[in-house]
Write a protein that holds these residues in place. Sequence first.
Motif, PDB file in Angstrom:
ATOM      1  N   PHE A 120       0.825  -1.221   0.000  1.00 27.74           N
ATOM      2  CA  PHE A 120       0.000   0.000   0.000  1.00 27.74           C
ATOM      3  C   PHE A 120       0.853   1.262   0.000  1.00 27.74           C
ATOM      4  CE2 PHE A 120      -3.293  -2.956   1.674  1.00 27.74           C
ATOM      5  CZ  PHE A 120      -4.133  -2.835   0.583  1.00 27.74           C
ATOM      6  N   GLY A 149      -8.901  13.869   0.824  1.00 28.15           N
ATOM      7  CA  GLY A 149     -10.018  12.993   1.227  1.00 28.15           C
ATOM      8  C   GLY A 149     -10.317  11.958   0.157  1.00 28.15           C
ATOM      9  N   ASN A 150     -10.361  12.403  -1.107  1.00 32.90           N
ATOM     10  CA  ASN A 150     -10.606  11.462  -2.211  1.00 32.90           C
ATOM     11  C   ASN A 150      -9.459  10.455  -2.342  1.00 32.90           C
ATOM     12  OD1 ASN A 150     -12.900  12.862  -2.702  1.00 32.90           O
ATOM     13  ND2 ASN A 150     -12.154  13.934  -4.516  1.00 32.90           N
ATOM     14  N   PHE A 151      -8.251  10.958  -2.143  1.00 34.36           N
ATOM     15  CA  PHE A 151      -7.061  10.102  -2.201  1.00 34.36           C
ATOM     16  C   PHE A 151      -7.160   8.985  -1.150  1.00 34.36           C
ATOM     17  CE2 PHE A 151      -2.881   9.355  -0.238  1.00 34.36           C
ATOM     18  CZ  PHE A 151      -2.142   8.911  -1.323  1.00 34.36           C
ATOM     19  N   LEU A 152      -7.498   9.377   0.086  1.00 41.09           N
ATOM     20  CA  LEU A 152      -7.624   8.374   1.150  1.00 41.09           C
ATOM     21  C   LEU A 152      -8.777   7.420   0.858  1.00 41.09           C
ATOM     22  CD1 LEU A 152      -7.064  10.548   4.355  1.00 41.09           C
ATOM     23  CD2 LEU A 152      -5.549   8.839   3.411  1.00 41.09           C
ATOM     24  N   GLY A 153      -9.888   7.984   0.367  1.00 43.30           N
ATOM     25  CA  GLY A 153     -11.039   7.147   0.019  1.00 43.30           C
ATOM     26  C   GLY A 153     -10.667   6.116  -1.025  1.00 43.30           C
ATOM     27  N   MET A 154      -9.910   6.556  -2.023  1.00 43.16           N
ATOM     28  CA  MET A 154      -9.486   5.633  -3.096  1.00 43.16           C
ATOM     29  C   MET A 154      -8.540   4.566  -2.542  1.00 43.16           C
ATOM     30  SD  MET A 154     -10.300   5.338  -6.163  1.00 43.16           S
ATOM     31  CE  MET A 154     -10.063   3.617  -6.507  1.00 43.16           C
ATOM     32  N   LEU A 155      -7.681   4.981  -1.621  1.00 42.08           N
ATOM     33  CA  LEU A 155      -6.760   4.017  -0.980  1.00 42.08           C
ATOM     34  C   LEU A 155      -7.561   2.950  -0.225  1.00 42.08           C
ATOM     35  CD1 LEU A 155      -3.663   3.569  -0.446  1.00 42.08           C
ATOM     36  CD2 LEU A 155      -4.006   4.778   1.699  1.00 42.08           C
ATOM     37  N   PHE A 156      -8.618   3.383   0.476  1.00 39.33           N
ATOM     38  CA  PHE A 156      -9.433   2.427   1.227  1.00 39.33           C
ATOM     39  C   PHE A 156     -10.197   1.502   0.276  1.00 39.33           C
ATOM     40  CE2 PHE A 156      -9.698   5.815   4.773  1.00 39.33           C
ATOM     41  CZ  PHE A 156      -8.470   5.411   5.237  1.00 39.33           C
ATOM     42  N   VAL A 157     -10.734   2.076  -0.812  1.00 41.18           N
ATOM     43  CA  VAL A 157     -11.482   1.252  -1.782  1.00 41.18           C
ATOM     44  C   VAL A 157     -10.552   0.189  -2.359  1.00 41.18           C
ATOM     45  CG1 VAL A 157     -12.585   1.275  -4.054  1.00 41.18           C
ATOM     46  CG2 VAL A 157     -13.204   2.991  -2.377  1.00 41.18           C
ATOM     47  N   SER A 163      -7.863  -0.975  -1.091  1.00 41.57           N
ATOM     48  CA  SER A 163      -7.441  -1.938  -0.066  1.00 41.57           C
ATOM     49  C   SER A 163      -8.532  -2.972   0.179  1.00 41.57           C
ATOM     50  CB  SER A 163      -7.081  -1.224   1.228  1.00 41.57           C
ATOM     51  OG  SER A 163      -8.225  -0.881   1.952  1.00 41.57           O
ATOM     52  N   PHE A 164      -9.795  -2.535   0.228  1.00 38.45           N
ATOM     53  CA  PHE A 164     -10.884  -3.492   0.448  1.00 38.45           C
ATOM     54  C   PHE A 164     -10.989  -4.453  -0.739  1.00 38.45           C
ATOM     55  CE2 PHE A 164     -12.109  -0.803   3.928  1.00 38.45           C
ATOM     56  CZ  PHE A 164     -12.795  -1.626   4.794  1.00 38.45           C
ATOM     57  N   GLU A 165     -10.804  -3.928  -1.958  1.00 40.55           N
ATOM     58  CA  GLU A 165     -10.874  -4.806  -3.138  1.00 40.55           C
ATOM     59  C   GLU A 165      -9.711  -5.802  -3.117  1.00 40.55           C
ATOM     60  OE1 GLU A 165     -11.148  -2.037  -6.341  1.00 40.55           O
ATOM     61  OE2 GLU A 165     -13.322  -1.833  -6.122  1.00 40.55           O
ATOM     62  N   THR A 210      -8.177  -6.836  -0.498  1.00 39.50           N
ATOM     63  CA  THR A 210      -8.451  -7.754   0.610  1.00 39.50           C
ATOM     64  C   THR A 210      -9.202  -8.982   0.122  1.00 39.50           C
ATOM     65  OG1 THR A 210      -8.552  -5.960   2.178  1.00 39.50           O
ATOM     66  CG2 THR A 210      -9.729  -7.919   2.783  1.00 39.50           C
ATOM     67  N   GLN A 211     -10.245  -8.729  -0.672  1.00 37.96           N
ATOM     68  CA  GLN A 211     -11.065  -9.831  -1.176  1.00 37.96           C
ATOM     69  C   GLN A 211     -10.219 -10.748  -2.064  1.00 37.96           C
ATOM     70  OE1 GLN A 211     -14.013 -10.234   0.086  1.00 37.96           O
ATOM     71  NE2 GLN A 211     -14.234 -12.155  -1.030  1.00 37.96           N
TER      72      GLN A 211
END
Lengths: 309, 187
Positions: free
Chosen positions: A208, A237-245, A247-249, A251-252
């Motif tokens: 990451f 904020g969008n950058f962090l949001g994209m990082l989380f998205v 990461s969740f993808e 993860t799966q």
Amino acid sequence: MNTALSWPESLLVLAVLLAPLLLPLLYFILYRRGRREGLVAPIVSLAEMAGGDSFFHRWHTGLKVGCLLITCFLFVTLRTIPGCLAGLAIAALAVTVSGLSWRRSLARLAAMSGFLTLLIVMLPFSGVMQADEKSFSLAFLPAALPLRLSGLHTASLIVFKAMAIALLMEPMLATASLAATLRGFRQIGVPVALTQMILLCHRYIFVFQQEAARMWRGMRVRGFTARGDWASLTAIGNFLGMLFVSSFERTQRVYEAMLCRGFTGEMPEIGSEPIKRHDIGKAVFWLILAVAPLVAERFLHDFTQFFHK
Amino acid sequence: MPKIAVVTSAFFIASLISVPMGPTSVHLLLPGIVGVLLGPAAFLSIAVGLILQCFLFQFGGITALGANALMMGVPALICAALFRVLQNGDRRRVVWSGALAGGLGTALAAIFLALFLATAGDNFFAVAKLALAAHVPVVIIETLVSAMVVSFLFRVKPELLSLPRREDAVAVKEKLEAEAKESESSS
């Protein structure tokens, strides 16, 4: 009992109070001359120096982790300045003997320096002054703001203990691969699930980090400059949001890949490390060394009576 | 378990990002947003993140891990519950709830820190007050950034906020519209 200090004496006291700030300064002078590029601070892998050959590298990992952890808690119980200084000396000796770079140890000390400076600057000047307490009036401060010796004593104890424990982290964690170190933690009773999560998390931190660096480069290429304005906050904020998205993808995908490889809830244990006689000898030697400051300060407490008056 | 570990890595990286604020910059703590995204699993995620921070950088320290996990983990759980209660699926409400959770997470973490310091004795009261004051700018930045993050996730991947997936929501809306048209034509 208040003593007025002259200007040179006051400046000397100020230098002592600000001493923790010297740690990051030393670190930046020695190792961080260049300006940092990117949004995320650099992370150095724990396994960087795992291949060395020293007292700690050759020690059984479980015994090493257990003994050094006990040492940390023994150092926390120290109550006198000489005891804490002895602990700090033992920790510094451990770093030297382990053959690890002082760069990482200094970085650890530098990371704590802000909080330590806050304590050492605040504690001597705050709190309730007792009637028979020793205090000093500094030349550049009003007399109503005396420096309490007991406050300075408490702050110094915390600083020395924190530094000693921080120095012990490198011999404990960086003298074997992370997988081996975590196996050592399992051997002393840390839950398997927790150690497996730490191992997996450590692996993906670097993934990451690269992903964040790539996204950040993309933003910079499109002309983004981080400022404190609303547009910058929205972009971050969008950058962090994209990082989380992402990461969740990921993860799966990682979980499905693990299932494909036969993951049933537990990671397989690779390799084992038998405890040899010299490992036990090292453990006995180290524990005697670690308990020595505690024993000495309890039996030689007259030496420190000055601070308790 | 592997899922929480991988997501924790992303939170770990996010906490290392420095957000500019005036002449200086602040690092995000993120307990609130971790609570919003992970719910009850947030405590475990934060504990793993703190252990790694201690291992890699010495932030916190190994003898203070328990206190730090409580200080960051409990606010995350409170924020998780608060977000679930406050958000009702409406975009504006979701964003406000996310912002509140983000700011409150950091504020509660600062309050816990101040309480822990204060319990160490009278000498630590001033340090506790200063630690509390030092967190005020972080709370402000964290509130704003959390609002942005939640707003982004609401638009891009609402299921991460425990909301129905966008295609599901669109399908439900279309179904309701079709039912409304049918009832109009039959009447």
